[in-house]
Design a protein around this motif. Structure first.
Motif, short mmCIF file in Angstrom:
data_model
loop_
_atom_site.label_atom_id
_atom_site.label_comp_id
_atom_site.label_asym_id
_atom_site.label_seq_id
_atom_site.Cartn_x
_atom_site.Cartn_y
_atom_site.Cartn_z
N UNK A 219 18.31 -12.34 -8.36
CA UNK A 219 16.88 -12.47 -8.60
C UNK A 219 16.49 -13.89 -8.99
N UNK A 220 17.39 -14.60 -9.65
CA UNK A 220 17.06 -15.90 -10.22
C UNK A 220 16.49 -16.88 -9.19
N UNK A 221 16.91 -16.78 -7.94
CA UNK A 221 16.48 -17.74 -6.92
C UNK A 221 15.30 -17.25 -6.09
N UNK A 222 14.74 -16.09 -6.40
CA UNK A 222 13.59 -15.58 -5.64
C UNK A 222 12.29 -16.22 -6.11
N UNK A 223 11.48 -16.68 -5.16
CA UNK A 223 10.25 -17.40 -5.46
C UNK A 223 9.14 -16.42 -5.82
N UNK A 224 8.48 -16.65 -6.97
CA UNK A 224 7.45 -15.73 -7.46
C UNK A 224 6.08 -16.36 -7.62
N UNK A 225 5.96 -17.69 -7.50
CA UNK A 225 4.65 -18.34 -7.64
C UNK A 225 4.75 -19.77 -7.14
#
Length: 298
Positions: free
Chosen positions: A216-222
């Motif tokens: 999850x750490x590398x998933x773009x959220x904004x």
């Protein structure tokens, strides 16, 4: 007071990890404690009202925007009429033809099932009071190569360009759409500009220790573009990445170079990020209550 706040946030966190120290250049601007704002997934600084942030919550909630002070206090709730909220995931503020606008991105697609998605452009209201708004225009679009999840959208008003970053595919990819399509209400197709370079990936040790969290750490959220149109800020669940644009190059070229990056301060479920109106800092918060509202000077 500060110790008590940190203990409260830690106890209410959805994460099992202990808080990380706040990084240099970062301060706690406020705390979101209003129960209406327990699923904030988008944040943008107002271009019309000083020291005001616009926020929205996730799918499953009414079509609404929150006007919030930069210390985290809700000032007004505005209903958005004439649209259907599927999964709002980001918001951007910009100025165009002397007017201040907000762009709401209904682009979430956890299941990869949506054939079309929507962007809604709304003129910022003159007064900060409970009211009803309607979009000035909307953009319906699709991806060029099948459905994907997207939680990061930015606007470069200078180029009249909407920029979107995919979430789950690695590396994340940057797409663009015209801010004012010449074909009116016709379904647009997003144009792929290229992958994002240098997004930190989990180490073998992290994957062994906690594989789900590490991925999850590398998933773009904004994402957001600075008011001077020179730097794109990108948030993942753990990192803040900064991609500067050199000269007259496009954003596809800018994100092809490794960014400057730093770990986020303690922020479980980090999903909302936006530049301050003067471009000197970034505001960031997460999808839970109580949630810290940070002011980050990169």
């Amino acid at each position: 007071m500060v110790v008590a706040l940190a203990m409260t946030l830690s106890a209410c966190s959805r994460e099992a990890e202990a808080p990380r120290p706040v990084e240099h250049g970062t301060r706690l601007a406020g705390v979101l404690i209003d129960p209406q704002m327990d699923e904030i997934s988008g944040l943008a600084a107002s271009r019309r009202h000083r020291d005001v942030l616009w926020m929205h919550d996730d799918g499953g909630n009414p079509e609404r925007l929150f006007a919030v002070s930069t210390n985290g206090t809700r000032l007004a709730t505005l209903r958005v009429e004439g649209v259907t909220k599927t999964d709002w995931e980001d918001i951007a503020s910009f100025e165009l033809d002397g007017k201040a606008y907000l762009l709401i991105a209904d682009t979430g697609d956890n299941g990869g099932l949506r054939r079309s998605l929507q962007l809604h452009v709304i003129e910022e209201p003159a007064k900060l009071e409970n009211a009803r708004l309607r979009p000035a225009w909307s953009i319906a679009f699709r991806w060029p190569d099948g459905p994907r999840d997207c939680e990061a959208v930015a606007v470069d008003a200078e180029r009249e360009q909407v920029l979107l970053i995919s979430k789950k595919r690695q590396p994340p990819e940057l797409f663009s759409l015209p801010l004012r399509p010449t074909t009116g209400t016709a379904l647009q197709t997003a144009q792929k500009l290229g992958p994002l370079a240098g997004v930190p990936q989990p180490s073998a040790e992290a994957l062994t220790r906690s594989p789900q969290r590490a991925r999850l750490d590398s998933q773009v959220t904004a994402a957001d573009i600075s008011p001077d149109h020179r730097t794109m800020a990108v948030m993942t669940y753990r990192w803040l990445l900064l991609y500067p644009r050199l000269g007259d190059e496009g954003w596809g070229e800018a994100v092809s170079r490794a960014p400057r990056f730093q770990p986020l301060p303690w922020l479980p479920q980090a999903e909302a990020l936006g530049w301050s109106a003067d471009g000197s800092a970034l505001y960031a918060t997460g999808e839970f209550i109580p949630a810290p509202l940070y002011r980050i000077v990169p």
